[in-house]
Design a protein around this motif. Structure first.
Motif, PDB file in Angstrom:
ATOM      1  N   THR A  18     101.586 130.952  11.632  1.00  0.00           N
ATOM      2  CA  THR A  18     100.266 131.007  11.009  1.00  0.00           C
ATOM      3  C   THR A  18      99.369 131.834  11.912  1.00  0.00           C
ATOM      4  N   GLY A  19      98.308 132.377  11.341  1.00  0.00           N
ATOM      5  CA  GLY A  19      97.406 133.201  12.115  1.00  0.00           C
ATOM      6  C   GLY A  19      96.331 132.389  12.804  1.00  0.00           C
ATOM      7  N   GLU A  20      95.444 133.100  13.467  1.00  0.00           N
ATOM      8  CA  GLU A  20      94.323 132.477  14.166  1.00  0.00           C
ATOM      9  C   GLU A  20      93.116 132.433  13.248  1.00  0.00           C
ATOM     10  N   GLY A  21      92.316 131.354  13.349  1.00  0.00           N
ATOM     11  CA  GLY A  21      91.068 131.292  12.614  1.00  0.00           C
ATOM     12  C   GLY A  21      91.184 130.713  11.222  1.00  0.00           C
ATOM     13  N   GLN A  22      91.920 129.597  11.088  1.00  0.00           N
ATOM     14  CA  GLN A  22      92.023 128.950   9.781  1.00  0.00           C
ATOM     15  C   GLN A  22      90.635 128.567   9.270  1.00  0.00           C
ATOM     16  N   SER A  23      90.426 128.761   7.970  1.00  0.00           N
ATOM     17  CA  SER A  23      89.172 128.378   7.333  1.00  0.00           C
ATOM     18  C   SER A  23      89.473 127.959   5.903  1.00  0.00           C
ATOM     19  N   LEU A  24      88.448 127.489   5.212  1.00  0.00           N
ATOM     20  CA  LEU A  24      88.620 127.108   3.815  1.00  0.00           C
ATOM     21  C   LEU A  24      89.105 128.282   2.986  1.00  0.00           C
ATOM     22  N   GLU A  25      88.590 129.477   3.292  1.00  0.00           N
ATOM     23  CA  GLU A  25      88.951 130.672   2.528  1.00  0.00           C
ATOM     24  C   GLU A  25      90.278 131.265   2.977  1.00  0.00           C
ATOM     25  N   GLU A  26      90.682 131.018   4.224  1.00  0.00           N
ATOM     26  CA  GLU A  26      91.900 131.608   4.781  1.00  0.00           C
ATOM     27  C   GLU A  26      92.772 130.508   5.395  1.00  0.00           C
ATOM     28  N   PRO A  27      93.604 129.854   4.585  1.00  0.00           N
ATOM     29  CA  PRO A  27      94.435 128.761   5.110  1.00  0.00           C
ATOM     30  C   PRO A  27      95.358 129.191   6.243  1.00  0.00           C
ATOM     31  N   PHE A  28      95.766 130.483   6.268  1.00  0.00           N
ATOM     32  CA  PHE A  28      96.653 130.979   7.316  1.00  0.00           C
ATOM     33  C   PHE A  28      95.914 131.882   8.301  1.00  0.00           C
ATOM     34  N   GLY A  29      94.604 131.730   8.388  1.00  0.00           N
ATOM     35  CA  GLY A  29      93.818 132.487   9.336  1.00  0.00           C
ATOM     36  C   GLY A  29      93.929 133.982   9.104  1.00  0.00           C
ATOM     37  N   HIS A  30      93.952 134.744  10.189  1.00  0.00           N
ATOM     38  CA  HIS A  30      93.935 136.202  10.048  1.00  0.00           C
ATOM     39  C   HIS A  30      95.236 136.739   9.451  1.00  0.00           C
ATOM     40  N   ALA A  31      96.284 135.909   9.357  1.00  0.00           N
ATOM     41  CA  ALA A  31      97.534 136.348   8.728  1.00  0.00           C
ATOM     42  C   ALA A  31      97.367 136.544   7.224  1.00  0.00           C
ATOM     43  N   GLN A  83      89.857 120.955   8.132  1.00  0.00           N
ATOM     44  CA  GLN A  83      88.956 120.113   8.909  1.00  0.00           C
ATOM     45  C   GLN A  83      89.575 119.703  10.238  1.00  0.00           C
ATOM     46  N   ARG A  84      88.733 119.455  11.225  1.00  0.00           N
ATOM     47  CA  ARG A  84      89.146 118.945  12.522  1.00  0.00           C
ATOM     48  C   ARG A  84      88.325 117.694  12.831  1.00  0.00           C
ATOM     49  N   GLY A  85      88.895 116.797  13.624  1.00  0.00           N
ATOM     50  CA  GLY A  85      88.162 115.613  14.035  1.00  0.00           C
ATOM     51  C   GLY A  85      88.017 114.601  12.920  1.00  0.00           C
ATOM     52  N   PRO A  86      87.099 113.639  13.082  1.00  0.00           N
ATOM     53  CA  PRO A  86      86.898 112.623  12.044  1.00  0.00           C
ATOM     54  C   PRO A  86      86.529 113.262  10.711  1.00  0.00           C
ATOM     55  N   TRP A  87      86.965 112.656   9.629  1.00  0.00           N
ATOM     56  CA  TRP A  87      86.649 113.157   8.295  1.00  0.00           C
ATOM     57  C   TRP A  87      85.160 113.008   8.029  1.00  0.00           C
ATOM     58  N   GLU A  88      84.519 114.079   7.668  1.00  0.00           N
ATOM     59  CA  GLU A  88      83.102 114.006   7.322  1.00  0.00           C
ATOM     60  C   GLU A  88      82.898 113.347   5.974  1.00  0.00           C
ATOM     61  N   ASN A  89      83.834 113.555   5.075  1.00  0.00           N
ATOM     62  CA  ASN A  89      83.830 112.864   3.787  1.00  0.00           C
ATOM     63  C   ASN A  89      85.251 112.897   3.266  1.00  0.00           C
ATOM     64  N   HIS A  90      85.486 112.238   2.146  1.00  0.00           N
ATOM     65  CA  HIS A  90      86.814 112.148   1.559  1.00  0.00           C
ATOM     66  C   HIS A  90      86.924 112.960   0.274  1.00  0.00           C
ATOM     67  N   ASP A  91      86.053 113.939   0.112  1.00  0.00           N
ATOM     68  CA  ASP A  91      86.073 114.745  -1.111  1.00  0.00           C
ATOM     69  C   ASP A  91      87.208 115.762  -1.109  1.00  0.00           C
ATOM     70  N   TRP A  92      87.632 116.220   0.077  1.00  0.00           N
ATOM     71  CA  TRP A  92      88.686 117.230   0.156  1.00  0.00           C
ATOM     72  C   TRP A  92      90.050 116.571  -0.057  1.00  0.00           C
ATOM     73  N   ASN A  93      90.806 117.074  -1.034  1.00  0.00           N
ATOM     74  CA  ASN A  93      92.122 116.529  -1.339  1.00  0.00           C
ATOM     75  C   ASN A  93      93.207 117.598  -1.317  1.00  0.00           C
ATOM     76  N   GLY A  94      93.035 118.600  -0.457  1.00  0.00           N
ATOM     77  CA  GLY A  94      94.081 119.598  -0.289  1.00  0.00           C
ATOM     78  C   GLY A  94      93.768 120.907  -0.976  1.00  0.00           C
ATOM     79  N   TRP A  95      94.630 121.900  -0.671  1.00  0.00           N
ATOM     80  CA  TRP A  95      94.437 123.262  -1.168  1.00  0.00           C
ATOM     81  C   TRP A  95      94.882 123.430  -2.620  1.00  0.00           C
ATOM     82  N   TRP A  96      95.542 122.439  -3.207  1.00  0.00           N
ATOM     83  CA  TRP A  96      96.393 122.684  -4.373  1.00  0.00           C
ATOM     84  C   TRP A  96      95.794 122.239  -5.699  1.00  0.00           C
ATOM     85  N   GLY A  97      94.562 121.774  -5.722  1.00  0.00           N
ATOM     86  CA  GLY A  97      93.961 121.346  -6.978  1.00  0.00           C
ATOM     87  C   GLY A  97      94.395 119.940  -7.362  1.00  0.00           C
ATOM     88  N   PRO A  98      94.083 119.524  -8.607  1.00  0.00           N
ATOM     89  CA  PRO A  98      94.327 118.135  -9.003  1.00  0.00           C
ATOM     90  C   PRO A  98      95.792 117.775  -9.179  1.00  0.00           C
TER      91      PRO A  98
END
Length: 214
Positions: A18-31, A83-98
């Motif tokens: 995987t690449g560096e810099g994972q984000s919501l928009e880039e699950p594999f970072g700069h890759a 996300q990193r650390g404690p969960w800020e909320n439980h709304d996120w349920n993965g990259w894959w939709g319902p």
């Protein structure tokens, strides 16, 4: 006893999964999607997206085996989300939709457990703070007589390899150089002695290597 399997796990020529810099928009970072372009083109992946078409050659035949006989999956938290650390909320349920593609119980390794989440299609995410051995025990119990898939990311696969818990692994070596990110092979010297190894190269330039416990 059920087997522990890794499928379609892509690494660059310099060993990064995987690449560096994972984000919501880039699950594999700069890759970005460069590690998985070969996978996206297969008929199996297109069918997973509800589409028709796609390639039907060797790579599609390899990809098709990913869910045969699988009764549960184990993944790391960073495969589940950015996300990193404690969960800020439980709304996120993965990259894959319902309706995620797993259709089995999925055990997400995290130091910050949260309530299980039941999704459409038979996928239920369970969040566990556990060693590889304990997570595998729980996954095997959920899988019954079926196999357990280690879904990634690289640190999770590496932990299960280091603990000698993997029976079958398919790695796709993609002809790109990432230069940075998270590597798969660090600390796994002489891993090859544990497995029977076969490889095949494809027109895409990807070399598919299978490691199977004798």
């Amino acid at each position: 006893m059920s087997r522990v399997r890794v499928h379609n796990f892509a690494v660059s020529l310099d060993g990064f999964a995987t690449g560096e810099g994972q984000s919501l928009e880039e699950p594999f970072g700069h890759a970005g999607g460069r590690l998985h372009e070969w996978f996206f083109e297969t008929r199996t992946f297109q069918a997973m997206q509800g589409k028709t078409g796609g390639s039907t050659g060797v790579e599609d035949a390899i990809v098709r085996t990913w869910d045969t006989g699988i009764g549960a999956e184990i993944m790391g938290r960073n495969k589940f989300g950015p996300q990193r650390g404690p969960w800020e909320n439980h709304d996120w349920n993965g990259w894959w939709g319902p309706n995620p593609p797993f259709h089995t119980p999925v055990f997400v390794l995290t130091h910050h457990p949260r309530p299980s989440v039941e999704m459409e299609g038979g996928t239920t995410f369970h969040f566990v703070d556990a060693t590889p051995e304990e997570a595998l025990r729980q996954a095997r119990e959920a899988a019954g007589d079926l196999d357990v898939r280690i879904g990634g990311g690289p640190s999770t696969v590496r932990q299960f390899l280091a603990a000698d818990l993997v029976d079958h692994m398919h790695v796709a070596v993609v002809p790109i150089v990432l230069g940075r990110g998270e590597r798969l092979w660090d600390g796994l010297e002489e891993l090859e002695k544990r497995f029977r190894i076969e490889s095949v190269s494809t027109p895409s330039g990807v070399t598919h290597i299978t490691f199977t416990r004798p």
